[in-house]
Design a protein around this motif. Sequence first.
Motif, mmCIF file in Angstrom:
data_model
loop_
_atom_site.group_PDB
_atom_site.id
_atom_site.type_symbol
_atom_site.label_atom_id
_atom_site.label_comp_id
_atom_site.label_asym_id
_atom_site.label_seq_id
_atom_site.Cartn_x
_atom_site.Cartn_y
_atom_site.Cartn_z
ATOM 1 N N ASP A 171 0.887 -1.168 0.000
ATOM 2 C CA ASP A 171 0.000 0.000 0.000
ATOM 3 C C ASP A 171 0.918 1.208 0.000
ATOM 4 O O ASP A 171 1.977 1.176 0.629
ATOM 5 C CB ASP A 171 -0.867 0.037 1.262
ATOM 6 N N GLU A 193 -4.178 5.868 2.739
ATOM 7 C CA GLU A 193 -3.871 5.012 1.596
ATOM 8 C C GLU A 193 -4.256 5.702 0.299
ATOM 9 O O GLU A 193 -5.374 6.176 0.143
ATOM 10 C CB GLU A 193 -4.654 3.696 1.718
ATOM 11 N N THR A 211 -2.883 0.682 -3.852
ATOM 12 C CA THR A 211 -2.589 -0.709 -3.505
ATOM 13 C C THR A 211 -2.074 -1.399 -4.754
ATOM 14 O O THR A 211 -2.679 -1.266 -5.827
ATOM 15 C CB THR A 211 -3.858 -1.447 -3.007
HETATM 16 MG MG MG Z 1 -6.281 -0.914 -0.892
#
Ligand code: MG
Length: 417
Positions: free
Chosen positions: A333, A340, A343
């Motif tokens: 991540d 975040e 990913t």
């Molecule tokens: Mg994610």
Amino acid sequence: MARTYIKDLKVGEKVTVKGWLHEIRGLAKVKFLILRDYTGIIQCVATSDNEELFKKVKTLNPETVVEITGSVVANKIAKQGYEVAVEDLNILGEVSQVLPIQVVEKGDINTDLSTRMDNRFLDLRKPEINKIFQFRNTIYKTTVDFFMKNDFMNIATPKMTSAGVESGAEMFSIKYFNTKAYLSQSPQIYKQMMVCSGFEKVFEIGSIFRAENSNTTRHVTEFIGIDFEMAFVTDENELMDFTEEYIKELVKATKAEVKVPSKIPRVPFEEVRDMLNKKGKKITDDIDPESEKLLGELVLKKYKSDLIFVTNYPWSKRPFYHVKNGDGTKGFDLLLRGVEIATGSLREHNYDILKKQAEEKDVKLDDMKDYAVMFKCGAPPHGGCGLGMERITQNLLGLDNIREACFVPRDPDRLTP
Ligand code: MG
Ligand code: ATP
């Protein structure tokens, strides 16, 4: 007369400018019309010397769309050092009702977010809000340029699908003739398909729909995903190198105030868990948003960086198609100030292993015929990453709420305007 944009005005020229009346100020014998177009703001001055014109000017309301003809004259007191001496004015678009929200907020009026979003078209007229989208536009352009320069094929994948690869709970179902379909919650299957189709390096900037609880400051139910996938990648570090290069280009192009070290730290999940546990945040196999935020602060202190890659996430929390690495996964991540923004992972391309991994997650690979077949007809090793356009915009700019970075946001409580 041809229109001149406000940014192109030059002293001494006779011009026609068009736009919205941002503000109207004045005295008995002189009125200052502050005109706004897409490119800037300029002060236009009308005096009572021209009686007919002055009569018209006195009836004008803010946000009326007008066309003004006049001469650009120097004026040291004006903001730009010059202004337009009005000779003629035409109304192109009337304001015939009280504005639901003000474009120029006076005093301590501070319209709440919900009311602003209810009247988004007026809210977007505010120069300071418009700037967010200029910024977002730079992200868009930089993204396209970056992937094109690196020989990626721009793909367009279906947004109406029969199923996804992630759990179905997050999907919006729609009626599709006599059957049920879903709005795409990720282009995952299709970007892998395009890699298996021999395009090798693909990217997409497209809509993503998620029926998840988005009553947070970082989730909406519809957003723009920036997704890429590349073949013949065998190490997740290659994916991180590329993602890092991309993020650095974004920061450079937008001149965002973000601390980016020469190499973004790559910290394994276990180490992150220890860092957080030491600070009293007990986490097991996932990082909750509050812990992510604390992590952002710890990372800034320790690495002088606003960005961190958290690697080797526990297999228990990752989807079946990520490549396993013991109890972890060959993925990452990317967090920006503790939020975040991406990913990524290597994808399992060996059919037998993929099938076993799917079983561990209660997914029946062979029920996903169109997906499964790709891994039996010559699939290259590959990997990729997904990022969110609004998340990036929000966090590069340090905006409180992701809705500020959506033209017209969608969330569980909002399907209008
Ligand atoms: Mg994610
Ligand atoms: P989160 O844990 O923050 O909910 P996620 O792990 O579910 O995100 P991914 O499936 O990894 O999200 O999607 C890739 C990227 O898309 C995320 O890193 C984020 O930038 C963006 N994103 C995901 N969900 C949303 C959402 N609901 N609204 C806006 N952006 C989102």
